[in-house]
Every structure is written in C-alpha cells, then in structure tokens.
Design a protein around this motif. Structure first.
Motif, short mmCIF file in Angstrom:
data_model
loop_
_atom_site.label_atom_id
_atom_site.label_comp_id
_atom_site.label_asym_id
_atom_site.label_seq_id
_atom_site.Cartn_x
_atom_site.Cartn_y
_atom_site.Cartn_z
N UNK A 139 0.82 -1.22 0.00
CA UNK A 139 0.00 0.00 0.00
C UNK A 139 0.85 1.27 0.00
N UNK A 140 2.12 1.13 0.40
CA UNK A 140 3.01 2.30 0.35
C UNK A 140 3.09 2.90 -1.05
N UNK A 185 8.07 10.61 3.28
CA UNK A 185 6.68 10.82 3.70
C UNK A 185 5.83 9.58 3.42
N UNK A 186 5.94 9.02 2.23
CA UNK A 186 5.16 7.83 1.90
C UNK A 186 5.47 6.68 2.85
N UNK A 187 6.75 6.52 3.18
CA UNK A 187 7.16 5.44 4.09
C UNK A 187 6.65 5.68 5.50
N UNK A 188 6.70 6.91 5.97
CA UNK A 188 6.22 7.23 7.31
C UNK A 188 4.71 7.08 7.41
N UNK A 189 3.99 7.43 6.35
CA UNK A 189 2.54 7.23 6.34
C UNK A 189 2.22 5.75 6.51
N UNK A 190 2.92 4.90 5.77
CA UNK A 190 2.68 3.45 5.86
C UNK A 190 2.92 2.93 7.27
N UNK A 191 3.99 3.40 7.90
CA UNK A 191 4.31 2.95 9.26
C UNK A 191 3.26 3.44 10.24
N UNK A 192 2.79 4.68 10.07
CA UNK A 192 1.76 5.21 10.96
C UNK A 192 0.44 4.47 10.79
N UNK A 193 0.07 4.16 9.56
CA UNK A 193 -1.17 3.42 9.32
C UNK A 193 -1.06 2.01 9.89
N UNK A 194 0.11 1.41 9.79
CA UNK A 194 0.30 0.07 10.36
C UNK A 194 0.01 0.07 11.85
#
Length: 381
Positions: free
Chosen positions: A237-238, A364-373
């Motif tokens: 999803x990233x 940013x894209x990577x941090x969004x993925x980690x936050x959503x996880x």
C-alpha cells in the motif's frame, strides 16, 4: 553392476551447468552427483564468486548490480534493463543461492555472479545497485550501498520502521551530495498517473481522490505477512501513499485508518482497511485496501475529483477524464510505470539533475505506511 562405479564426480550444486555440459560429451562418464549445501556450508557459500563467460568491457553505460535475483527481478527489472541496453549494463548478479546467481548472470550476460553483497559494494566498476530482496533487508542494504558510493534503486518498501528510516535520513544529513536514492514507487511513473498529475499540478484548489485496491487474498502464513515482509500495508500500500504524495505535492498533516474485525483467522486486519490522508494544501485522499474481493474484479481503480473534472483510472489500462475527453490514455496491457521508472533512474544518474522522487516524498510515503500500520494493528507495531 555397482552403481558407485558409474559415478564420475561429486560437484557443488552451483556448478551444475558445467557438469551437464561435460556429461553431454562422449566418454566422460555416466553419472555425476550434485552436492546441495547444508547448514554447515552456508558461510563458505556466501563467500563464493562465480565468474561467467563474458569479459569486462569499458563503456559509458551505467553498470548495475542486481541484489536479490528474485522472481520479480527476473520478470521485471532484468528484462527492462535489457530493453534499455543503450543506457544500462547488467554488471553483476547477487543472490543467496549461488546456483540462482550463476544461472541468472548467464541468462542476462552479466559480468559475474556472487553470493557476497560486500564484493559487489567494493566493486569500483559497479555504478548502481538495484535491491530486490526481502523487505526486512532493504534499509540496511540501502545504507551500505550509499556508504559505498553506489546509486540505489530499492524495491518498495524503503524501510519497515522509523529507526530504519532514521538511518537513511542521517546518511543524507551527513552527506547532502550523496548518491541517488530511488524507492520503487513505480505507479507515479505510469502514463495513467501522469494524466492525473497534469490536472493536479494545474489545479486551483484541493482535490479529492478515492483509490480502491482489490488486492487479492494471500495466505496469512506467507512471508509477506511476517517479519520478512512487514505486512501488505507497508509492503504494497506504500505505493499508493507515494502516489497521493506525488499528486498533492504537499505535506501530509492528518492520517486516519480503520480495519475490519475478522470473523475468523482466515482474513486479517492488516490487508482489509480504509485509510484517509489529509494534506496541508487541503486535499484529501482515501484508500480502500482489501483482500475480501473477487479476482474477476479490477485490481486497482481510482477517481480524482478536481476543478470540475474527474479522472477515472481502471487497472492501469484505461484512464478517462470527464470534462477533458482528449486527455485520456489507453494501454493494451497494465502499464504501472516500472519501465519508465528505470528510464528516470538512468536519466537522473547521467544528468545529475533532480531526483525522480524527492527524498522528502520517499520519506513521507514510508512514514505514512508505518503510521497506518500502527493504527490498523492496534498500536502493536
């Protein structure tokens, strides 16, 4: 007849092609045993370099080392590099399996094959690295390649956690003129995404984007769900969080996500969720990511609403623009941007100009993925 008397040799598995060739020659024997590496031989195998036939050549092409000769690398990156032979040279193949490294290097006419990553990093003739290993290896391999002065294209995800991302950020803080880093967020390079971006760049106000990923079911004991993969949100999803960032070109200021509560152990929260992102410019993007759907339905679709127009994309084969009918694009096959990504990677290296994806957007894209996880896992990650 004593079978042992017919055996002419016992040879390591990685030398199998040479053995087959010898057996075809008349009078050289009837049987050769192939020795598979056991647990005790792993350390020796990782230090083995297997030279191939072709001699080293000097030219102005970008010499690329492939790290992880996986199915994806063999089906996507390597054929695309062959198509771009005027820009790239497949210089070396590195794989955990010496046999696989040797076979792939011969198939794609690389200079050599190896199981030793350090050997590739210390190779002064290798200009760039493409990393296609298991997800949990990416961040460390990226940092080591950058420290060795290699340009890097790493398959998504860039990292599995914030500590890994921090190591990459710290490298560039200390080396602002360091080598190029490109995460394999290929969707943005697709001709279909470029149509959407043309309108997004010219917009007079914020947009709304709805993205639907009919991801398909993957058994929960598959590696992508475990520690090696990090789960489908971080691992796949990233792509979409990067696409949203590309279109908004703005800081993400709000992240929300909700996941299903599975009725059985067959399905998981982590690949059945809805995420909503808010950007500083006022734009809002939502992702519906699910493994609950039918394979007969398109896998990826989105609708972008902006300035009185609607961009509708269907499976990266068809994009139509309601309100601007001449802007659409149609492709015979799904065109997700992998080829165009490599073109952009090569052009950036050759020209020294702007990165294909700015570092802040990759982060940013990577941090969004980690936050959503964290949100869909109940804060367990």
């Amino acid at each position: 007849m004593v079978l042992e008397n017919l055996i002419t040799s016992t040879t390591p598995l990685i030398e199998a092609p040479d053995v087959y060739a010898k057996l075809k020659q008349s009078g050289t024997g009837l049987i050769a045993l192939l020795a598979y590496p056991g647990k005790g031989s792993a350390e020796i195998l990782t230090r083995t370099t297997i030279p191939t036939i072709r001699k080293s050549q000097k030219n102005d092409r970008i010499r690329v080392g492939i790290v992880g000769a996986s199915g994806f690398a063999k089906a996507m990156h390597l054929p695309n590099l062959v198509r771009l032979k005027n820009k790239f040279e497949i210089h070396a193949i590195m794989s955990r399996s010496g046999h696989n490294a040797l076979e792939v290097s011969r198939q794609f006419n690389a200079q050599y094959a190896t199981t030793d990553y350090e050997e590739m990093l210390s190779d002064k003739d290798c200009d760039a690295i493409i990393i296609a290993t298991r997800h949990n290896l990416h961040a460390d391999q990226v940092v080591r390649a950058l420290e060795a002065g290699k340009h890097v294209l790493v398959e998504k995800p860039l990292a599995l956690n914030l500590d890994e991302l921090r190591c990459i950020e710290e490298f560039y803080q200390a080396n602002p003129e360091g080598p190029l880093l490109l995460t394999g967020f290929n969707r943005r390079f697709s001709s279909h995404a470029r149509v959407a971006n043309e309108l997004a760049e010219a917009r007079k106000g914020p947009f709304i984007l709805n993205y639907r990923m009919n991801a398909g079911y993957i058994p929960l004991d598959h590696w992508v769900h475990g520690e090696e993969g990090g789960g489908r949100n971080i691992g796949e999803a990233c792509h979409l969080y990067d696409l949203f960032t590309y279109l908004a070109n703005s800081e993400c200021v709000d992240v929300q996500a909700s996941a299903i509560t599975p009725a059985s152990t067959y399905h998981s929260r982590n690949d059945n969720f809805i995420a909503t992102l808010g950007f500083k410019d006022g734009s809002v993007a939502t992702l519906t990511y699910t493994a609950l759907g039918s394979s007969l339905h398109p896998k990826e679709q989105f609708d972008l609403y902006v300035d009185g127009q609607v961009v509708s994309m269907n499976d990266y084969k068809s994009t139509v623009v309601t309100g601007r009918p001449r802007m659409g694009v149609s492709t015979k096959f799904a065109s997700k941007g992998q080829y165009e990504e490599l073109v952009a990677f090569g052009n950036a290296i050759n020209t020294g100009r702007d990165w294909p994806i700015p570092l802040w957007q990759q982060m940013q894209a990577s941090k969004i993925a980690i936050q959503i996880e964290k949100l869909i896992s109940g804060g367990l990650h």
